[in-house]
Design an enzyme around this catalytic site. Sequence first.
Site, PDB file in Angstrom:
ATOM      1  N   ASN A  28       0.731  -1.108   0.038  1.00 49.72           N
ATOM      2  CA  ASN A  28       0.127  -0.037   0.089  1.00 49.72           C
ATOM      3  C   ASN A  28       0.945   1.204  -0.144  1.00 49.72           C
ATOM      4  O   ASN A  28       1.610   1.529   1.030  1.00 49.72           O
ATOM      5  CB  ASN A  28      -1.105  -0.029   1.233  1.00 49.72           C
ATOM      6  CG  ASN A  28      -1.640   1.403   1.497  1.00 49.72           C
ATOM      7  OD1 ASN A  28      -1.753   2.223   0.514  1.00 49.72           O
ATOM      8  ND2 ASN A  28      -2.289   1.518   2.623  1.00 49.72           N
ATOM      9  N   TRP A  29       0.979   1.910  -1.073  1.00 54.52           N
ATOM     10  CA  TRP A  29       1.833   3.045  -1.429  1.00 54.52           C
ATOM     11  C   TRP A  29       1.160   4.337  -0.725  1.00 54.52           C
ATOM     12  O   TRP A  29       1.970   5.511  -0.724  1.00 54.52           O
ATOM     13  CB  TRP A  29       2.257   3.401  -2.782  1.00 54.52           C
ATOM     14  CG  TRP A  29       3.067   2.162  -3.491  1.00 54.52           C
ATOM     15  CD1 TRP A  29       3.284   1.170  -2.921  1.00 54.52           C
ATOM     16  CD2 TRP A  29       3.429   2.263  -4.742  1.00 54.52           C
ATOM     17  NE1 TRP A  29       4.049   0.302  -3.759  1.00 54.52           N
ATOM     18  CE2 TRP A  29       4.051   0.968  -4.959  1.00 54.52           C
ATOM     19  CE3 TRP A  29       3.350   3.091  -5.842  1.00 54.52           C
ATOM     20  CZ2 TRP A  29       4.697   0.593  -6.158  1.00 54.52           C
ATOM     21  CZ3 TRP A  29       3.771   2.800  -7.235  1.00 54.52           C
ATOM     22  CH2 TRP A  29       4.648   1.423  -7.289  1.00 54.52           C
ATOM     23  N   LYS A  30       0.061   4.162  -0.294  1.00 53.13           N
ATOM     24  CA  LYS A  30      -0.620   5.421   0.686  1.00 53.13           C
ATOM     25  C   LYS A  30      -0.517   6.697  -0.165  1.00 53.13           C
ATOM     26  O   LYS A  30      -0.550   6.540  -1.554  1.00 53.13           O
ATOM     27  CB  LYS A  30       0.141   5.757   1.968  1.00 53.13           C
ATOM     28  CG  LYS A  30       0.118   4.362   2.919  1.00 53.13           C
ATOM     29  CD  LYS A  30       0.146   4.672   4.258  1.00 53.13           C
ATOM     30  CE  LYS A  30       0.500   3.347   4.927  1.00 53.13           C
ATOM     31  NZ  LYS A  30       0.105   3.282   6.244  1.00 53.13           N
ATOM     32  N   HIS A 115      -9.441   0.936   5.061  1.00 52.92           N
ATOM     33  CA  HIS A 115      -8.105   0.910   5.690  1.00 52.92           C
ATOM     34  C   HIS A 115      -8.421   1.660   6.851  1.00 52.92           C
ATOM     35  O   HIS A 115      -9.229   2.880   6.860  1.00 52.92           O
ATOM     36  CB  HIS A 115      -7.366   1.598   4.702  1.00 52.92           C
ATOM     37  CG  HIS A 115      -5.816   1.371   5.205  1.00 52.92           C
ATOM     38  ND1 HIS A 115      -5.403   2.342   6.129  1.00 52.92           N
ATOM     39  CD2 HIS A 115      -4.686   0.774   5.053  1.00 52.92           C
ATOM     40  CE1 HIS A 115      -4.187   2.367   6.544  1.00 52.92           C
ATOM     41  NE2 HIS A 115      -3.817   1.158   5.892  1.00 52.92           N
ATOM     42  N   GLU A 117      -6.838   4.231   8.212  1.00 56.28           N
ATOM     43  CA  GLU A 117      -6.389   5.693   7.952  1.00 56.28           C
ATOM     44  C   GLU A 117      -7.882   6.009   7.386  1.00 56.28           C
ATOM     45  O   GLU A 117      -8.160   7.307   7.661  1.00 56.28           O
ATOM     46  CB  GLU A 117      -5.332   5.784   7.058  1.00 56.28           C
ATOM     47  CG  GLU A 117      -4.098   5.703   7.817  1.00 56.28           C
ATOM     48  CD  GLU A 117      -2.950   5.121   6.887  1.00 56.28           C
ATOM     49  OE1 GLU A 117      -2.948   5.201   5.838  1.00 56.28           O
ATOM     50  OE2 GLU A 117      -1.840   4.646   7.475  1.00 56.28           O
ATOM     51  N   GLU A 187      -5.331  -5.658  10.478  1.00 54.49           N
ATOM     52  CA  GLU A 187      -4.362  -4.599  10.808  1.00 54.49           C
ATOM     53  C   GLU A 187      -4.357  -3.855  12.068  1.00 54.49           C
ATOM     54  O   GLU A 187      -5.319  -3.143  12.168  1.00 54.49           O
ATOM     55  CB  GLU A 187      -4.236  -3.621   9.533  1.00 54.49           C
ATOM     56  CG  GLU A 187      -4.054  -4.208   8.080  1.00 54.49           C
ATOM     57  CD  GLU A 187      -3.452  -3.191   7.364  1.00 54.49           C
ATOM     58  OE1 GLU A 187      -2.350  -3.278   6.935  1.00 54.49           O
ATOM     59  OE2 GLU A 187      -4.297  -2.135   6.964  1.00 54.49           O
ATOM     60  N   GLY A 193       2.393   1.788  10.738  1.00 58.41           N
ATOM     61  CA  GLY A 193       3.358   2.931  10.747  1.00 58.41           C
ATOM     62  C   GLY A 193       3.794   3.209  12.095  1.00 58.41           C
ATOM     63  O   GLY A 193       4.680   4.414  12.074  1.00 58.41           O
ATOM     64  N   SER A 233       3.353  -2.685  10.194  1.00 59.08           N
ATOM     65  CA  SER A 233       4.810  -2.662  10.528  1.00 59.08           C
ATOM     66  C   SER A 233       5.702  -3.952  10.188  1.00 59.08           C
ATOM     67  O   SER A 233       6.498  -4.511  10.776  1.00 59.08           O
ATOM     68  CB  SER A 233       5.279  -2.190  11.840  1.00 59.08           C
ATOM     69  OG  SER A 233       4.935  -1.051  12.296  1.00 59.08           O
ATOM     70  N   GLY A 254       2.772  -1.386   4.312  1.00 59.21           N
ATOM     71  CA  GLY A 254       2.665   0.156   4.159  1.00 59.21           C
ATOM     72  C   GLY A 254       4.088   0.694   3.739  1.00 59.21           C
ATOM     73  O   GLY A 254       4.862   0.540   2.634  1.00 59.21           O
ATOM     74  N   GLY A 255       4.833   1.060   4.830  1.00 62.47           N
ATOM     75  CA  GLY A 255       6.068   1.807   4.796  1.00 62.47           C
ATOM     76  C   GLY A 255       7.143   1.062   3.933  1.00 62.47           C
ATOM     77  O   GLY A 255       7.998   1.586   2.995  1.00 62.47           O
TER      78      GLY A 255
HETATM   79  C1  PEP Z   1      -0.784  -0.306   5.969  1.00 60.81           C
HETATM   80  O1  PEP Z   1      -0.661   0.810   5.438  1.00 60.81           O
HETATM   81  O2  PEP Z   1      -1.734  -0.880   5.723  1.00 60.81           O
HETATM   82  C2  PEP Z   1       0.309  -0.591   6.800  1.00 60.81           C
HETATM   83  C3  PEP Z   1       0.302  -1.878   7.360  1.00 60.81           C
HETATM   84  O3  PEP Z   1       1.436   0.072   7.081  1.00 60.81           O
HETATM   85  P1  PEP Z   1       2.822  -0.123   7.537  1.00 60.81           P
HETATM   86  O4  PEP Z   1       3.333  -1.421   7.298  1.00 60.81           O
HETATM   87  O5  PEP Z   1       3.586   1.041   7.520  1.00 60.81           O
HETATM   88  O6  PEP Z   1       2.583  -0.359   9.089  1.00 60.81           O
END
Ligand code: PEP
Length: 271
Positions: A28-30, A115, A117, A187, A193, A233, A254-255
Amino acid sequence: MYKRNLTVATAQKKGNHEGMRRKIVAGNWKMYKTVSEAKELAKALKVRLVNEVRKLDVVVIPPFTDLLAVAEILRDSGISWGAQNLYWEQKGAFTGEVSAEMIKSTGATYVIIGHSERRQYFAETDETVNRRLKAALAADLTPIVCIGETLPQRQAGHTLEVLETQLRAGLAGLNAEQLRRVVIAYEPVWAIGTGVNATPEQAQEAHQFIRQLIAQMAGDGCADEIRIQYGGSVKPENARSLLSLPDVDGALVGGASLEADSFAAIVKAAV
Ligand code: PEP
């Protein structure tokens, strides 16, 4: 009734439900990557993951503005692409929204729904998740439906209750055939994050609970087939211990998906 009571250590040795479910790792490039940055990342992933795409599903999920550029690069690469959200109406005066058909017209085959967010900053609810999910399925997109508890909810001992509420409301009205096509991403909000991932015990407990609930809702066959990703993470260093759990069928990253090296390392750990 679907039940599995293994310790994490035994379960890791035993492996992912005897290999029935194909693993899926999605990035997920957000709200990162301009078109040129997205192209660069897509090109790097294509080179690094030539062999892995035969063994598991790899998906990148860039912002809407990058979808066509990424599609051009990833067509025929074995890597799929998807969108981070959709609106449930087919078309109309809904300024700023994007429909399932529009997403599909880029060649995308996946879409993230609900998600945390979006729940936190954009008032997404289980009811709107359900509407988006039905629109995605009607357009033959594979939805990745995100659920997870906040830190206060976990600390209060309400994790499983929260997951049950989100699942029952988010997946309401779907039959077993539709449910099989859904990917669920567990999640925990406190892990997204933050650099603090769920422990293998915490992840396995939640995933096993989700699978048991799916069995109640749609039968053991559906529970055996549905894929449940862990997100929060995930990094190259912890990927193997999380992805080897019996009820963890992949990761939503994500990151660490924003750099080709770290995302490729996670995909390789999943293999
Ligand atoms: C996400 O955005 O779904 C996520 C899991 O982010 P991260 O891996 O950065 O925690």
